[in-house]
Design a protein around this motif. Structure first.
Motif, PDB file in Angstrom:
ATOM      1  N   GLY A 124       0.803  -1.214   0.000  1.00 53.80           N
ATOM      2  CA  GLY A 124       0.000   0.000   0.000  1.00 53.80           C
ATOM      3  C   GLY A 124       0.839   1.268   0.000  1.00 53.80           C
ATOM      4  O   GLY A 124       0.318   2.351  -0.243  1.00 53.80           O
ATOM      5  N   LEU A 125       2.148   1.140   0.276  1.00 53.03           N
ATOM      6  CA  LEU A 125       3.002   2.330   0.284  1.00 53.03           C
ATOM      7  C   LEU A 125       3.015   3.003  -1.080  1.00 53.03           C
ATOM      8  O   LEU A 125       2.831   4.213  -1.193  1.00 53.03           O
ATOM      9  CB  LEU A 125       4.432   1.978   0.704  1.00 53.03           C
ATOM     10  N   SER A 126       3.191   2.215  -2.119  1.00 48.52           N
ATOM     11  CA  SER A 126       3.252   2.776  -3.468  1.00 48.52           C
ATOM     12  C   SER A 126       1.966   3.512  -3.812  1.00 48.52           C
ATOM     13  O   SER A 126       2.006   4.603  -4.391  1.00 48.52           O
ATOM     14  CB  SER A 126       3.515   1.658  -4.483  1.00 48.52           C
ATOM     15  N   GLU A 127       0.828   2.928  -3.436  1.00 48.15           N
ATOM     16  CA  GLU A 127      -0.456   3.566  -3.715  1.00 48.15           C
ATOM     17  C   GLU A 127      -0.585   4.889  -2.957  1.00 48.15           C
ATOM     18  O   GLU A 127      -1.066   5.881  -3.496  1.00 48.15           O
ATOM     19  CB  GLU A 127      -1.622   2.639  -3.358  1.00 48.15           C
ATOM     20  N   ALA A 128      -0.133   4.894  -1.698  1.00 53.68           N
ATOM     21  CA  ALA A 128      -0.225   6.124  -0.902  1.00 53.68           C
ATOM     22  C   ALA A 128       0.645   7.227  -1.513  1.00 53.68           C
ATOM     23  O   ALA A 128       0.246   8.387  -1.563  1.00 53.68           O
ATOM     24  CB  ALA A 128       0.197   5.855   0.538  1.00 53.68           C
ATOM     25  N   LEU A 129       1.834   6.845  -1.984  1.00 51.58           N
ATOM     26  CA  LEU A 129       2.754   7.842  -2.541  1.00 51.58           C
ATOM     27  C   LEU A 129       2.360   8.317  -3.938  1.00 51.58           C
ATOM     28  O   LEU A 129       2.816   9.360  -4.390  1.00 51.58           O
ATOM     29  CB  LEU A 129       4.179   7.284  -2.565  1.00 51.58           C
ATOM     30  N   SER A 130       1.523   7.514  -4.619  1.00 52.92           N
ATOM     31  CA  SER A 130       1.105   7.899  -5.971  1.00 52.92           C
ATOM     32  C   SER A 130      -0.393   8.203  -6.041  1.00 52.92           C
ATOM     33  O   SER A 130      -0.983   8.169  -7.115  1.00 52.92           O
ATOM     34  CB  SER A 130       1.464   6.780  -6.959  1.00 52.92           C
ATOM     35  N   ASP A 131      -0.987   8.521  -4.915  1.00 52.21           N
ATOM     36  CA  ASP A 131      -2.409   8.866  -4.864  1.00 52.21           C
ATOM     37  C   ASP A 131      -2.676   9.985  -5.868  1.00 52.21           C
ATOM     38  O   ASP A 131      -1.892  10.939  -5.957  1.00 52.21           O
ATOM     39  CB  ASP A 131      -2.778   9.324  -3.448  1.00 52.21           C
ATOM     40  N   PRO A 132      -3.762   9.886  -6.648  1.00 59.02           N
ATOM     41  CA  PRO A 132      -4.079  10.949  -7.611  1.00 59.02           C
ATOM     42  C   PRO A 132      -4.280  12.316  -6.939  1.00 59.02           C
ATOM     43  O   PRO A 132      -4.058  13.352  -7.560  1.00 59.02           O
ATOM     44  CB  PRO A 132      -5.381  10.483  -8.270  1.00 59.02           C
ATOM     45  N   ASP A 133      -4.696  12.292  -5.681  1.00 55.24           N
ATOM     46  CA  ASP A 133      -4.820  13.536  -4.920  1.00 55.24           C
ATOM     47  C   ASP A 133      -3.408  13.884  -4.439  1.00 55.24           C
ATOM     48  O   ASP A 133      -2.878  13.301  -3.492  1.00 55.24           O
ATOM     49  CB  ASP A 133      -5.764  13.318  -3.728  1.00 55.24           C
ATOM     50  N   ARG A 134      -2.761  14.828  -5.126  1.00 52.40           N
ATOM     51  CA  ARG A 134      -1.356  15.164  -4.850  1.00 52.40           C
ATOM     52  C   ARG A 134      -1.142  15.652  -3.417  1.00 52.40           C
ATOM     53  O   ARG A 134      -0.073  15.457  -2.847  1.00 52.40           O
ATOM     54  CB  ARG A 134      -0.846  16.219  -5.836  1.00 52.40           C
ATOM     55  N   VAL A 135      -2.139  16.287  -2.833  1.00 55.04           N
ATOM     56  CA  VAL A 135      -2.003  16.756  -1.450  1.00 55.04           C
ATOM     57  C   VAL A 135      -1.863  15.548  -0.524  1.00 55.04           C
ATOM     58  O   VAL A 135      -1.005  15.523   0.363  1.00 55.04           O
ATOM     59  CB  VAL A 135      -3.191  17.651  -1.045  1.00 55.04           C
ATOM     60  N   LYS A 136      -2.696  14.522  -0.746  1.00 56.91           N
ATOM     61  CA  LYS A 136      -2.608  13.295   0.060  1.00 56.91           C
ATOM     62  C   LYS A 136      -1.274  12.591  -0.164  1.00 56.91           C
ATOM     63  O   LYS A 136      -0.628  12.138   0.776  1.00 56.91           O
ATOM     64  CB  LYS A 136      -3.745  12.322  -0.313  1.00 56.91           C
ATOM     65  N   ALA A 137      -0.877  12.501  -1.425  1.00 54.85           N
ATOM     66  CA  ALA A 137       0.387  11.839  -1.755  1.00 54.85           C
ATOM     67  C   ALA A 137       1.566  12.572  -1.112  1.00 54.85           C
ATOM     68  O   ALA A 137       2.485  11.931  -0.581  1.00 54.85           O
ATOM     69  CB  ALA A 137       0.571  11.764  -3.267  1.00 54.85           C
ATOM     70  N   ASP A 138       1.540  13.888  -1.124  1.00 53.43           N
ATOM     71  CA  ASP A 138       2.608  14.670  -0.515  1.00 53.43           C
ATOM     72  C   ASP A 138       2.642  14.482   0.998  1.00 53.43           C
ATOM     73  O   ASP A 138       3.717  14.420   1.605  1.00 53.43           O
ATOM     74  CB  ASP A 138       2.467  16.153  -0.865  1.00 53.43           C
ATOM     75  N   ARG A 139       1.463  14.396   1.629  1.00 54.08           N
ATOM     76  CA  ARG A 139       1.416  14.155   3.077  1.00 54.08           C
ATOM     77  C   ARG A 139       1.987  12.770   3.400  1.00 54.08           C
ATOM     78  O   ARG A 139       2.725  12.617   4.382  1.00 54.08           O
ATOM     79  CB  ARG A 139      -0.023  14.281   3.594  1.00 54.08           C
ATOM     80  N   ALA A 140       1.664  11.778   2.572  1.00 54.25           N
ATOM     81  CA  ALA A 140       2.205  10.430   2.790  1.00 54.25           C
ATOM     82  C   ALA A 140       3.727  10.437   2.635  1.00 54.25           C
ATOM     83  O   ALA A 140       4.446   9.817   3.429  1.00 54.25           O
ATOM     84  CB  ALA A 140       1.571   9.434   1.821  1.00 54.25           C
ATOM     85  N   MET A 141       4.222  11.150   1.630  1.00 51.23           N
ATOM     86  CA  MET A 141       5.673  11.245   1.428  1.00 51.23           C
ATOM     87  C   MET A 141       6.338  11.920   2.620  1.00 51.23           C
ATOM     88  O   MET A 141       7.350  11.436   3.129  1.00 51.23           O
ATOM     89  CB  MET A 141       5.984  12.018   0.140  1.00 51.23           C
ATOM     90  N   LYS A 142       5.768  13.003   3.079  1.00 49.67           N
ATOM     91  CA  LYS A 142       6.337  13.724   4.225  1.00 49.67           C
ATOM     92  C   LYS A 142       6.334  12.820   5.459  1.00 49.67           C
ATOM     93  O   LYS A 142       7.316  12.787   6.203  1.00 49.67           O
ATOM     94  CB  LYS A 142       5.553  15.008   4.485  1.00 49.67           C
ATOM     95  N   ALA A 143       5.260  12.087   5.655  1.00 56.10           N
ATOM     96  CA  ALA A 143       5.187  11.172   6.801  1.00 56.10           C
ATOM     97  C   ALA A 143       6.267  10.094   6.685  1.00 56.10           C
ATOM     98  O   ALA A 143       6.974   9.802   7.651  1.00 56.10           O
ATOM     99  CB  ALA A 143       3.798  10.540   6.886  1.00 56.10           C
ATOM    100  N   MET A 144       6.420   9.513   5.497  1.00 56.31           N
ATOM    101  CA  MET A 144       7.415   8.463   5.292  1.00 56.31           C
ATOM    102  C   MET A 144       8.823   8.990   5.543  1.00 56.31           C
ATOM    103  O   MET A 144       9.646   8.311   6.169  1.00 56.31           O
ATOM    104  CB  MET A 144       7.326   7.886   3.880  1.00 56.31           C
TER     105      MET A 144
END
Length: 154
Positions: free
Chosen positions: A120-140
């Motif tokens: 699920g990491l890849s999906e979180a980092l490539s979420d179409p909602d860039r704001v969500k994807a950026d938050r996941a990247m920052k968290a990681m």
């Protein structure tokens, strides 16, 4: 027979490392064979030269080649984990005697780099909602061992 195998160069711990990895991954993981140095080879006659082993269906060859070529982070073994429990277990076993890195990376007691990656990491980092994807990247980027729930909540 597997066509391409990862070949791992150890100083003199090939057999110990192979047995350690097999004990961690269990299941169909096992040592497949051991070869020994002879009088005609460059190593100590009778000493372990190579160890072939399987981890979770993937075959490897470990060589006792001496200290000339230590492991670096330029290559790592990435493990797909189904659950946080699997992430936690593998992280604990592989960092025992090793060291934690960032973003799910670690070095084991032999200096080999691993990535312990929750599904699920890849999906979180490539979420179409860039704001969500950026938050996941920052968290990681703020984590050592990856926390699936924290990544999903980000």
């Amino acid at each position: 027979m597997q066509k391409i195998k990862t070949f791992l160069w150890f100083d003199n711990q090939a057999e110990e490392a192979a047995n350690h990895y097999v004990s961690i991954f269990g299941g169909d993981s096992k040592v497949l064979g051991v070869t020994y140095y002879t009088e005609a080879s460059p190593g100590e006659p009778g000493g372990v030269m190579t160890v072939e082993f399987r981890l979770a269906g993937q075959e490897y060859v470990a060589l006792n080649g001496g200290p000339q070529f230590p492991f670096t982070e330029a290559i790592s073994l990435s493990v797909d984990c189904e659950s946080q429990a699997e992430v936690d277990e593998l992280w604990a076993k592989l960092t025992d005697g090793g060291e934690e890195g960032q973003c799910g990376w670690l070095k084991d007691r032999y200096g080999l780099s691993w990535q312990i990656v929750p599904r699920g990491l890849s999906e979180a980092l490539s979420d179409p909602d860039r704001v969500k994807a950026d938050r996941a990247m920052k968290a990681m980027l703020g984590m050592r061992k990856l926390d699936i729930q924290a990544l999903l909540n980000a």
